[in-house]
Scaffold this motif. Sequence first.
Motif, short mmCIF file in Angstrom:
data_model
loop_
_atom_site.label_atom_id
_atom_site.label_comp_id
_atom_site.label_asym_id
_atom_site.label_seq_id
_atom_site.Cartn_x
_atom_site.Cartn_y
_atom_site.Cartn_z
N PRO A 79 0.83 -1.22 0.00
CA PRO A 79 0.00 0.00 0.00
C PRO A 79 0.86 1.27 0.00
O PRO A 79 1.98 1.29 0.52
N ALA A 124 -5.58 5.27 -0.01
CA ALA A 124 -4.35 4.56 -0.34
C ALA A 124 -4.58 3.72 -1.58
O ALA A 124 -5.72 3.40 -1.95
N GLY A 177 -2.82 0.21 -3.84
CA GLY A 177 -2.03 -0.99 -3.68
C GLY A 177 -2.68 -2.12 -4.46
O GLY A 177 -3.81 -1.99 -4.97
N PRO A 192 -5.93 -2.25 -0.63
CA PRO A 192 -5.72 -2.34 0.82
C PRO A 192 -7.03 -2.24 1.59
O PRO A 192 -8.01 -1.66 1.13
N ALA A 229 -3.37 1.34 6.35
CA ALA A 229 -3.78 0.72 5.08
C ALA A 229 -2.96 -0.54 4.90
O ALA A 229 -1.72 -0.49 4.86
N ASN A 241 -2.39 -4.51 3.02
CA ASN A 241 -2.67 -5.68 2.20
C ASN A 241 -1.62 -6.74 2.55
O ASN A 241 -0.83 -6.56 3.50
#
Length: 1189
Positions: free
Chosen positions: A35, A59, A61, A65, A114, A116
């Motif tokens: 992210p 954010a 990604g 995210p 944020a 992932n």
Amino acid sequence: MARQQPPPWVHTAILLCLLSLTGAIEIPMDLSQPPTITKQSVKDHIVDPRDNILIECEAKGNPAPSFHWTRNSRFFNIAKDPRVSMRRRSGTLVIDFRSGGRPEEYEGEYQCFARNKFGTALSNRIRLQVSKSPLWPKENLDPVVVQEGAPLTLQCNPPPGLPSPVIFWMSSSMEPITQDKRVSQGHNGDLYFSNVMLQDMQTDYSCNARFHFTHTIQQKNAFTLKVLTNNPYNDSSLRNHPDMYSARGVAERTPSFMYPQGTASSQMVLRGMDLLLECIASGVPTPDIAWYKKGGDLPSDKAKFENFNKALRITNVSEEDSGEYFCLASNKMGSIRHTISVRVKAAPYWLDEPKNLILAPGEDGRLVCRANGNPKPTVQWMVNGEPLQSAPPNPNREVAGDTIIFRDTQISSRAVYQCNTSNEHGYLLANAFVSVLDVPPRMLSPRNQLIRVILYNRTRLDCPFFGSPIPTLRWFKNGQGSNLDGGNYHVYENGSLEIKMIRKEDQGIYTCVATNILGKAENQVRLEVKDPTRIYRMPEDQVAKRGTTVQLECRVKHDPSLKLTVSWLKDDEPLYIGNRMKKEDDSLTIFGVAERDQGSYTCIASTELDQDLAKAHLTVLADQATPTNRLAALPKGRPDRPRDLELTDLAERSVRLTWIPGDDNNSPITDYVVQFEEDQFQPGVWHDHSKFPGSVNSAVLQLSPYVNYQFRVIAVNEVGSSHPSLPSERYRTSGAPPESNPADVKGEGTRKNNMEITWTPMNATSAFGPNLRYIVKWRRRETRETWNNVTVWGSRYVVGQTPVYVPYEIRVQAENDFGKGPEPDTVIGYSGEDYPRAAPTDVKIRVLNSTAISLQWNRVYPDTVQGQLREYRAYYWRESSLLKNLWVSQKRQQASFPGDRPRGVVSRLFPYSNYKLEMVVVNGRGDGPRSETKEFTTPEGVPSAPRRFRVRQPNLETINLEWDHPEHPNGILTGYTLKYVAFNGTKLGKQIVENFSPNQTKFTVRRADPVSRYRFTLGARTQVGSGEAVTEESPAPPNEATPTAAYTNNQADIATQGWFIGLMCAIALLVLILLIVCFIKRSRGGKYPVREKKDVPLGPEDPKEEDGSFDYSDEDNKPLQGSQTSLDGTIKQQESDDSLVDYGEGGEGQFNEDGSFIGQYTVKKDKEETEGNESSEATSPVNAIYSLA
């Protein structure tokens, strides 16, 4: 005629390089990546308690995210609070208070996460505070008693608001307090009198606090002054007396400080902020204040005196501004001084901010986090939001203070690292991810693009790509040959290919190939070279007589595959082709030339790729006076061309040209223009050489060496120019070394690591010999290094591998086969610029009024500009209106502040709106990084005028008004104000004012009479005040007054005749006798209630009732005297129904000699008999008689 260069924007084939490998590396969004925070609220987030709370966090990604928040360092469970929600596909928090709740309950420190599967990015710690505008405490203020000449401080002590309110002083009647050297407001809001004068009693003094978010102004109870004086007479003439105080008997005193107290104090200020030092002194006469710095001078570029020299402001404070300052207060009685010790501290600021790191498996890399501050900031590393110390050990990672070193990275090393650097004055937080990718090369632009360019232009072919490891890029043409680089080609670091000068042979298919260890990718660009658009027969300057026909030629040669458009301008504005003009593909014809046709005409020949311009001037001669001789009566024309040109007296640098004049065609020749052409540099192009009076036909021409001359002559008279003569024979002068060097020598970078040296090439008359060339020399300025030199045959040379924006000394010397020119002058040039590295910091916004704000920022350091600082630029956009459900355009706008300045003003804003603003610094390369986004709100303003104000008159009794709401309310409408007045000619009635609610858009006015017209003025109001008004008038009534007036005038004219007066007297006598006879017969034949009728009064509102008289008035001219205005603003007639109009026509009653009212017995019957007749005056003989009496 003149050819103009097309503006640079027409060369649309020049492609700008959009990808720079020296900046932050962007991973395509379809590839896996950790992210990255793209948007977040400011660190100190103050919100309006009347609105829902919005805390931004966005954010990007791959995968997308997920978000969660902490509040006061603890997990914030959004699901448990029904008022809190999170926007879809975003981390932005929305706290809704429509169903109740107190915003203060949500104050605290928030942080967004944020996340992932590749890592976690953090926002700044956002401190949420609710704006406060507390009420002023109630207090009863006793009058302030003070002796004249004594000092006085009126304390404001405003209620503590968030943010702090703006303080200003006014009287209780909202008149501003005049401030000067003697009376002024301090930075703390108090009002200081250096000495009190008797005139200060003439007003009271109230402190006002304006709160930003609530747009409210709170007023403190007013102070009243009672000044004790030895001279109670307030003679205004003494205010300008040279010795005002002694004239009023006020004792003079030496200065003493009212603020600050004592002789010394200290002050701390943060780096980049403004330092404000203040000294306010009392004394008689009023002291003057001067400022000094111990051991040095005040910084002239940053120091500013304010508040009548009582305050010293130093902007963008740096460490060298620390030290001791003192203020000196002096008058004729003496002086004192106060010393202020200034200490400069600094919150952390970046020296080297960490950037995203993209590595291939097995590669090495590093993250660097360097910041400075005072005290020295500490650096804390985190990974995925957790302290690095508590993270699982990674043998490939090594932490060395402010640097993390990665060796032999693997896929498992992917994470997001946070660097937090802080001291007691603040902190900086930066996210930087480490992404380990094994990606073969890929192309990011569309395939098989077609680029069309104009011959001899410069162009750049773009080939954006990505891969990990970073691929190398090569270019090939037509699928064969070696890599294109060098000579006419140049490959930039980002892979773009620049072709410096397009030629016909450059047309073809270009292939860019990106290669790394995992493979290769390629893309193709097809380049087509088009012929330039050129005007080969340009319009010529002409002198035409009014009424004649003029033709302006404009013949164009262009590439047949491009669509050509020919247009014309007159005086640089688009030309309207009227009935007298005819536009063809190669000419413009003007028939019947008039004076308004005089001016400059520009022919524009354009295609979708380029254009060419040519301009000519048309002079129109006015009609000549009546001819006084035979020659003047003959038609005039342009002169015939000169003939029989002959060259004699041939010399090394001169020649005599002789010609035979042509016929002047009845207009004397005023001038001869000699032109020349040479066959080496510009064959076929004629240039003006010199101009001679029309009385000569032979002249000596000064020549330049080594030019093969050919001459021609043009004759000019008041009508126009002749055709050029046939050219003379050629004459070549002998050669010599150049006597001058090229002009306009410049050194400018076209990219960050080069410098292009250019100059204006010398023409044929300054070459002086064959093989003209240029010796180009350069070296770094202020160094002892030797000169670099190269010989160039063109007009440019590119120096490579230069540092960014470094000054160079440049010399360009002309040389031919006969020798070198004189020693050239040294010109200072600069190597290429790079984008600025820093953004303006500490951007402060101060709302000036409803449409303007004042900006203040900390200037960037010169070494971060990486070029010439052109300007600071503010990008701002209207986020929303404070009015619900009002759509606004969010188009970005910009305001430029040229030069290195720390403040500016943005105007032309919309009132009552939420705005966002970012700032950048701009150099010759472009914009630098953007500053932190700032938000501000403009206060209410006055509304625009109501729209579509309509005045309709359905009948003679009423007028209907309708309007629409203003296009720009600029705040909450509080109502409308309608002002109207009746008028008849120059006579005006009483103005009536109506106030309506904001929802009312209709109103009906009852007319007082059917003749008068009405003028209506309507405006809208907000709490700020009334806005722009719109004025309309009621329609004019049917024009019945005109024939009546004409008839009356005719009557007046006839009535002055003696015969008419005698005739009317005879008729009047006859009618009177008949009436008397009828009256006698009626009285004998029966009873008639004459006395009963006579006893009825004429009406309570008859002003002539008491004496029985009746004042005749012209009802057409005085309609308002019989009307009255009701309380509801409508105009009604008098209440009495028993009016004279019922008995006499037009309100004209008649009386007998004894005062009895004849109209009661005769006129009403006549009226009934003549009802429906438009002109009633002629129907009744009684009326006719008395209208003439």
